[in-house]
Design a protein around this motif. Sequence first.
Motif, PDB file in Angstrom:
ATOM      1  N   UNK A 274       0.840  -1.200   0.000  1.00  0.00           N
ATOM      2  CA  UNK A 274       0.000   0.000   0.000  1.00  0.00           C
ATOM      3  C   UNK A 274       0.873   1.247   0.000  1.00  0.00           C
ATOM      4  N   UNK A 275       0.370   2.269  -0.627  1.00  0.00           N
ATOM      5  CA  UNK A 275       1.056   3.561  -0.713  1.00  0.00           C
ATOM      6  C   UNK A 275       0.048   4.657  -0.373  1.00  0.00           C
ATOM      7  N   UNK A 276       0.504   5.865  -0.119  1.00  0.00           N
ATOM      8  CA  UNK A 276      -0.403   6.933   0.313  1.00  0.00           C
ATOM      9  C   UNK A 276      -1.562   7.183  -0.637  1.00  0.00           C
ATOM     10  N   UNK A 277      -1.361   6.976  -1.950  1.00  0.00           N
ATOM     11  CA  UNK A 277      -2.468   7.259  -2.884  1.00  0.00           C
ATOM     12  C   UNK A 277      -3.600   6.253  -2.765  1.00  0.00           C
ATOM     13  N   UNK A 278      -3.367   5.132  -2.096  1.00  0.00           N
ATOM     14  CA  UNK A 278      -4.430   4.146  -1.914  1.00  0.00           C
ATOM     15  C   UNK A 278      -5.309   4.460  -0.707  1.00  0.00           C
ATOM     16  N   UNK A 279      -4.940   5.500   0.045  1.00  0.00           N
ATOM     17  CA  UNK A 279      -5.752   5.868   1.184  1.00  0.00           C
ATOM     18  C   UNK A 279      -7.060   6.498   0.739  1.00  0.00           C
ATOM     19  N   UNK A 280      -8.186   6.016   1.276  1.00  0.00           N
ATOM     20  CA  UNK A 280      -9.482   6.555   0.898  1.00  0.00           C
ATOM     21  C   UNK A 280     -10.606   5.605   1.271  1.00  0.00           C
ATOM     22  N   UNK A 281     -11.787   5.789   0.627  1.00  0.00           N
ATOM     23  CA  UNK A 281     -12.977   4.998   0.932  1.00  0.00           C
ATOM     24  C   UNK A 281     -13.087   3.796  -0.017  1.00  0.00           C
ATOM     25  N   UNK A 282     -13.514   2.658   0.528  1.00  0.00           N
ATOM     26  CA  UNK A 282     -13.672   1.434  -0.264  1.00  0.00           C
ATOM     27  C   UNK A 282     -15.114   0.922  -0.082  1.00  0.00           C
ATOM     28  N   UNK A 283     -15.790   0.724  -1.271  1.00  0.00           N
ATOM     29  CA  UNK A 283     -17.185   0.267  -1.289  1.00  0.00           C
ATOM     30  C   UNK A 283     -17.259  -1.113  -1.959  1.00  0.00           C
ATOM     31  N   UNK A 284     -18.182  -1.953  -1.445  1.00  0.00           N
ATOM     32  CA  UNK A 284     -18.390  -3.277  -2.051  1.00  0.00           C
ATOM     33  C   UNK A 284     -19.766  -3.317  -2.716  1.00  0.00           C
ATOM     34  N   UNK A 285     -19.804  -3.950  -3.950  1.00  0.00           N
ATOM     35  CA  UNK A 285     -21.061  -4.099  -4.698  1.00  0.00           C
ATOM     36  C   UNK A 285     -21.293  -5.588  -4.960  1.00  0.00           C
ATOM     37  N   UNK A 286     -22.447  -6.095  -4.505  1.00  0.00           N
ATOM     38  CA  UNK A 286     -22.798  -7.501  -4.740  1.00  0.00           C
ATOM     39  C   UNK A 286     -23.469  -7.692  -6.106  1.00  0.00           C
ATOM     40  N   UNK A 287     -23.048  -8.712  -6.831  1.00  0.00           N
ATOM     41  CA  UNK A 287     -23.586  -9.001  -8.168  1.00  0.00           C
ATOM     42  C   UNK A 287     -24.066 -10.458  -8.179  1.00  0.00           C
ATOM     43  N   UNK A 288     -25.454 -10.622  -8.147  1.00  0.00           N
ATOM     44  CA  UNK A 288     -26.037 -11.965  -8.138  1.00  0.00           C
ATOM     45  C   UNK A 288     -26.539 -12.379  -9.521  1.00  0.00           C
ATOM     46  N   UNK A 289     -26.281 -11.523 -10.498  1.00  0.00           N
ATOM     47  CA  UNK A 289     -26.725 -11.819 -11.850  1.00  0.00           C
ATOM     48  C   UNK A 289     -27.986 -11.052 -12.187  1.00  0.00           C
ATOM     49  N   UNK A 290     -28.068 -10.621 -13.449  1.00  0.00           N
ATOM     50  CA  UNK A 290     -29.250  -9.886 -13.881  1.00  0.00           C
ATOM     51  C   UNK A 290     -29.339  -8.544 -13.176  1.00  0.00           C
ATOM     52  N   UNK A 291     -30.572  -8.279 -12.747  1.00  0.00           N
ATOM     53  CA  UNK A 291     -30.788  -7.017 -12.032  1.00  0.00           C
ATOM     54  C   UNK A 291     -30.499  -7.108 -10.535  1.00  0.00           C
ATOM     55  N   UNK A 292     -30.103  -8.259 -10.100  1.00  0.00           N
ATOM     56  CA  UNK A 292     -29.851  -8.430  -8.665  1.00  0.00           C
ATOM     57  C   UNK A 292     -28.413  -7.980  -8.328  1.00  0.00           C
ATOM     58  N   UNK A 293     -28.212  -6.685  -8.409  1.00  0.00           N
ATOM     59  CA  UNK A 293     -26.927  -6.071  -8.070  1.00  0.00           C
ATOM     60  C   UNK A 293     -27.188  -4.955  -7.032  1.00  0.00           C
ATOM     61  N   UNK A 294     -26.323  -4.877  -6.092  1.00  0.00           N
ATOM     62  CA  UNK A 294     -26.567  -3.920  -5.015  1.00  0.00           C
ATOM     63  C   UNK A 294     -25.235  -3.372  -4.504  1.00  0.00           C
TER      64      UNK A 294
END
Length: 712
Positions: free
Chosen positions: A154-174
Amino acid sequence: MSAQARAHPYLHLSPVPSRHRLSGSFRWTQKTFPTQGDSAITHLLYRMIFLTALPLFWIMISASRGGHWGAWMPSSISAFEGTCVSIPCRFDFPDELRPAVVHGVWYFNSPYPKNYPPVVFKSRTQVVHESFQGRSRLLGDLGLRNCTLLLSNVSPELGGKYYFRGDLGGYNQYTFSEHSVLDIINTPNIVVPPEVVAGTEVEVSCMVPDNCPELRPELSWLGHEGLGEPAVLGRLREDEGTWVQVSLLHFVPTREANGHRLGCQASFPNTTLQFEGYASLDVKYPPVIVEMNSSVEAIEGSHVSLLCGADSNPPPLLTWMRDGTVLREAVAESLLLELEEVTPAEDGVYACLAENAYGQDNRTVGLSVMYAPWKPTVNGTMVAVEGETVSILCSTQSNPDPILTIFKEKQILATVIYESELQLELPAVSPEDDGEYWCVAENQYGQRATAFNLSVECEYLPLPFNLSVECEYLPLPFNLSVECEYLPLPFNLSVEFAPVLLLESHCAAARDTVQCLCVVKSNPEPSVAFELPSRNVTVNESEREFVYSERSGLVLTSILTLRGQAQAPPRVICTARNLYGAKSLELPFQGAHRLMWAKIGPVGAVVAFAILIAIVCYITQTRRKKNVTESPSFSAGDSPAVLFSSDFRISGAPEKYESERRLGSERRLLGLRGEPPELDLSYSHSDLGKRPTKDSYTLTEELAEYAEIRVK
């Protein structure tokens, strides 16, 4: 009891992969570490560990049941630059979806795909942003709803916010709103208690993140020599599932440890990575006075500075005191007390008090004001009968104590060294002991003297007796011849009279100062006062700041000094008083006469001189006419005021003497010569007063001003 028995159990949870519906089971692992006493931080960490398990169990139960979209991850996590970090993550979705395959995406700094945020990790295509190429991978199993992410190097530019998105296929993404903030650090965190007091044990901790499964940090203390031995507490889990390494240092600080830089170093084995952090100790301690004058000696009228300095944290309140009175105070490390033109009244002990919330200290210093002797005072018998014992006490005040000497006619009669009192004993006094005595006090700073008279009354004289002297034109001093057979001879006659203000009395102005001279002749010594009518002020001899007096024989000279009065000099009236009366005189200003002649000018001076000559001629002619026409039966009128308020009369024949005195006056006025009538004197009745006293340190005999009685 063994060390293992005394150790506290430490429990932490580690996930174990499983194919069951439950997202993961947990294995209990027990570790031990050295006991650190009843430290508040240690107990708080233990409590935190057990409280962490409760929300984790709830999350596992909720995940097994399913029901809605949700995610859990730490809100913040930190990692050292150049190391790795594992961001723990779990998510959930409704049970009815039942996807065949579960995919997921990690975004950086934005949760919305339409904003095209940098892709950290994507399970479908493995296509990521260039900043994360080869630096990100998924540690968790998405099928088990574990989305844990690992970031390497890791380096200083990697500091920040991290979000996770679930993908179950089709429209089932959140995209879950929950996110984790990564902080890239370079220094360990040293935790010092908010208050560190000298003499009280303190615990300092060093905490570093331990969220990289590939690199484990090792802690060591820097600059702790003389403070205490460190104790490594171990690896602890925080509330949100992150891990920290903790090391504790226990010691008892001293005042010398204030400002000491204490460091902690985190190193990673088999790497060159090292990170150091420092904290300065703010040790609170009570004041100690470290700087102060020793005993101070100062000459009267000089300037004195007293210094008091104290060492404390926080800075102390310094106070200078004398006899319970506060002279000066301030919150400072040092405080200076300035004494301008010190006087003997300021001689004494001064105290410095230093205090803060943690204690106080105080010290004293003595100030000795050195000054010349004061004018000696004489107490004792001044009139004695021949044969009596006379005791005379002479005392004064000075610093250091003076040498006191009593002498008569330059002959030392008694002396003491470094004492303030001297007693003179004269057993069985005789007429030879009658006369003027001096008491002299001196030290290295000056000398003062007082004269006094001792009158020895002869035992053959009928006492009391009166001697009256009538003097009309008699100049002083004068000789008085007395015939008597019982009077021990010779003896001195002291004539007492009311004060007379001499013509030398005047005022003069120089620059911004006015000096008024009042010259008085009297016996006994008068008291002199200066009156300023325009200001309703009276100044007497006791006010030494303004009046200086000096006596020479029967003449007393008093000088009044007024500053800042030269522009508008006030009226000054001098009043002299003794037991025979008082006399007052408005003192003329010498400068005023000069100013008057300057205004008159040369022409006015010539006119005034001519008028003066005319007046003199007129008076001369008038006197000549009067002498020619004056009858032989001329008799003297009333006697004018004289210096001596007594009469000399011959007892037994007052009428005869009076007629002969008048006849002698007529002869003198007419220019006739003749012998004075022979006086029939059988005895005289005298009242001997004190001899004149001089009030300055001189032994000359030319100042004596008294009548001398001779025997025919």
